[in-house]
Design a protein around this motif. Sequence first.
Motif, mmCIF file in Angstrom:
data_model
loop_
_atom_site.group_PDB
_atom_site.id
_atom_site.type_symbol
_atom_site.label_atom_id
_atom_site.label_comp_id
_atom_site.label_asym_id
_atom_site.label_seq_id
_atom_site.Cartn_x
_atom_site.Cartn_y
_atom_site.Cartn_z
ATOM 1 N N ALA A 73 0.848 -1.256 0.132
ATOM 2 C CA ALA A 73 -0.047 0.034 0.072
ATOM 3 C C ALA A 73 0.730 1.307 -0.085
ATOM 4 C CB ALA A 73 -0.842 -0.079 1.330
ATOM 5 N N ASN A 74 1.945 1.286 0.675
ATOM 6 C CA ASN A 74 2.737 2.404 0.841
ATOM 7 C C ASN A 74 3.556 2.618 -0.405
ATOM 8 O OD1 ASN A 74 2.350 3.203 3.361
ATOM 9 N ND2 ASN A 74 3.690 1.881 4.366
ATOM 10 N N VAL A 92 -3.989 8.671 -9.748
ATOM 11 C CA VAL A 92 -5.349 8.192 -9.326
ATOM 12 C C VAL A 92 -5.466 6.577 -9.191
ATOM 13 C CG1 VAL A 92 -7.748 7.983 -9.498
ATOM 14 C CG2 VAL A 92 -6.657 10.269 -10.008
ATOM 15 N N SER A 93 -4.939 6.282 -10.056
ATOM 16 C CA SER A 93 -4.989 4.554 -10.144
ATOM 17 C C SER A 93 -4.158 3.849 -9.165
ATOM 18 C CB SER A 93 -4.705 4.033 -11.538
ATOM 19 O OG SER A 93 -4.392 2.570 -11.491
ATOM 20 N N CYS A 94 -2.988 4.488 -8.938
ATOM 21 C CA CYS A 94 -2.114 3.940 -7.728
ATOM 22 C C CYS A 94 -2.697 4.225 -6.371
ATOM 23 C CB CYS A 94 -0.709 4.473 -7.946
ATOM 24 S SG CYS A 94 0.075 3.689 -9.237
ATOM 25 N N LEU A 95 -3.130 5.411 -6.214
ATOM 26 C CA LEU A 95 -4.007 5.940 -4.821
ATOM 27 C C LEU A 95 -4.939 4.988 -4.836
ATOM 28 C CD1 LEU A 95 -3.610 9.556 -4.999
ATOM 29 C CD2 LEU A 95 -2.600 8.448 -3.300
ATOM 30 N N GLU A 96 -5.736 4.580 -5.747
ATOM 31 C CA GLU A 96 -6.985 3.660 -5.635
ATOM 32 C C GLU A 96 -6.606 2.293 -5.052
ATOM 33 O OE1 GLU A 96 -10.236 3.784 -5.967
ATOM 34 O OE2 GLU A 96 -10.472 5.112 -7.655
ATOM 35 N N GLN A 97 -5.400 1.858 -5.748
ATOM 36 C CA GLN A 97 -4.624 0.590 -5.099
ATOM 37 C C GLN A 97 -4.459 0.525 -3.777
ATOM 38 O OE1 GLN A 97 -4.714 -2.018 -7.239
ATOM 39 N NE2 GLN A 97 -3.551 -1.847 -9.032
ATOM 40 N N SER A 98 -3.698 1.761 -3.439
ATOM 41 C CA SER A 98 -3.204 1.947 -1.928
ATOM 42 C C SER A 98 -4.504 1.935 -0.886
ATOM 43 C CB SER A 98 -2.629 3.085 -1.776
ATOM 44 O OG SER A 98 -2.229 3.212 -0.451
ATOM 45 N N VAL A 99 -5.542 2.668 -1.492
ATOM 46 C CA VAL A 99 -6.602 2.773 -0.609
ATOM 47 C C VAL A 99 -7.271 1.378 -0.399
ATOM 48 C CG1 VAL A 99 -9.122 3.240 -0.686
ATOM 49 C CG2 VAL A 99 -7.397 5.039 -1.110
ATOM 50 N N ASP A 104 -8.687 -3.031 3.514
ATOM 51 C CA ASP A 104 -8.519 -4.444 3.844
ATOM 52 C C ASP A 104 -7.819 -4.780 5.240
ATOM 53 O OD1 ASP A 104 -9.749 -5.343 1.482
ATOM 54 O OD2 ASP A 104 -7.863 -6.174 0.732
ATOM 55 N N LEU A 105 -6.819 -3.706 5.320
ATOM 56 C CA LEU A 105 -5.981 -3.635 6.858
ATOM 57 C C LEU A 105 -6.846 -2.944 7.938
ATOM 58 C CD1 LEU A 105 -2.720 -2.990 5.087
ATOM 59 C CD2 LEU A 105 -3.205 -5.253 6.264
ATOM 60 N N LEU A 108 -8.640 2.702 8.224
ATOM 61 C CA LEU A 108 -9.561 3.664 7.397
ATOM 62 C C LEU A 108 -8.968 4.945 7.495
ATOM 63 C CD1 LEU A 108 -12.812 2.416 8.820
ATOM 64 C CD2 LEU A 108 -11.540 1.572 6.884
ATOM 65 N N ASN A 109 -8.215 5.664 8.433
ATOM 66 C CA ASN A 109 -7.734 6.809 8.252
ATOM 67 C C ASN A 109 -6.715 7.156 7.088
ATOM 68 O OD1 ASN A 109 -7.236 9.406 9.217
ATOM 69 N ND2 ASN A 109 -6.458 9.044 11.138
ATOM 70 N N MET A 110 -5.977 6.113 6.810
ATOM 71 C CA MET A 110 -5.102 6.210 5.906
ATOM 72 C C MET A 110 -5.892 6.122 4.419
ATOM 73 S SD MET A 110 -1.817 6.506 6.680
ATOM 74 C CE MET A 110 -0.952 6.329 5.439
#
Length: 290
Positions: A73-74, A92-99, A104-105, A108-110
């Motif tokens: 995620a990082n 945007v696509s990479c941020l979506e993957q990170s979110v 899953d973990l 929610l704050n991140m």
Amino acid sequence: MGDQLARAEDFEKKAEKKLKGWGLFGSKYEDASDLFDKAANAYKLAKSWDQAGAAYVKLANCHLKLDSKHEAANAYADAAHCYKKTNIKESVSCLEQSVNLFMDLGRLNMSARYYKEIAELYEQEQNLEQAISYYEKAADLFQSEEVTTSSNQCKQKIAQFAAQLEQYQKAIVIYEEIARHSLNNNLLKYGVKGHLLNAGICQLCKGDVVAINNALDRYQELDPTFSGTREYKLLADLSSAIDEEDAAKFTDAVKEFDSMTRLDSWKTTLLLRVKEAMKAKELEDDDDLT
């Protein structure tokens, strides 16, 4: 710069070689991830942002193979921050993957922070509909984590853009809700008159004088100190100017307020819309008389 680029490419080639070679499943991906990380850093130093972003995505994939979701995620977030400089769509696509990984973990704050970042990217692109959509996701998550200030910041953005898109009722509901919640908070209560002013300006944009006056009564019940403010006086003066179809009175009220407290561009834009609507109505009435 050239040296860094050569170093980055070298690290990346070695990483790819590790992945293709034999070796224990885990150690292969661990070794490759270390090299992709070095490659990404060197690409960043060379200001080769697309290649840095791509290296971070490869790093994320290695972490996923090792079932290290947090690190993956990082890495996706790092990729997004590189792409942000050159390729908004990839960012945007990479941020979506990170979110998705942080969700899953249970982080929610991140997830909320990165949804907010996606919203800001769309805002930068002037894509207000998408910006609203992601600010809404961020606001909900911040609220669920009880990070009220961040949630309110996102909600104010939603209201601001909704009004720009002429979704006035949506904006009104948000501004009134924030005002209501802020009243019970010593740090936030000083902002109440500003939120009620924004809600009132959106009411003016709808052009229904009865609704505007009802809203002013409601705001007075909500906050008894409101009727003593310059914000209330402005809304009341503008309401009566609309009722009397007096454009000059409308302009004077705006000028008087602006001379004491500068109106920002958002308020000015919306008030101009109200004035234009008044002028259009005047022309209509003139036509009816001829």
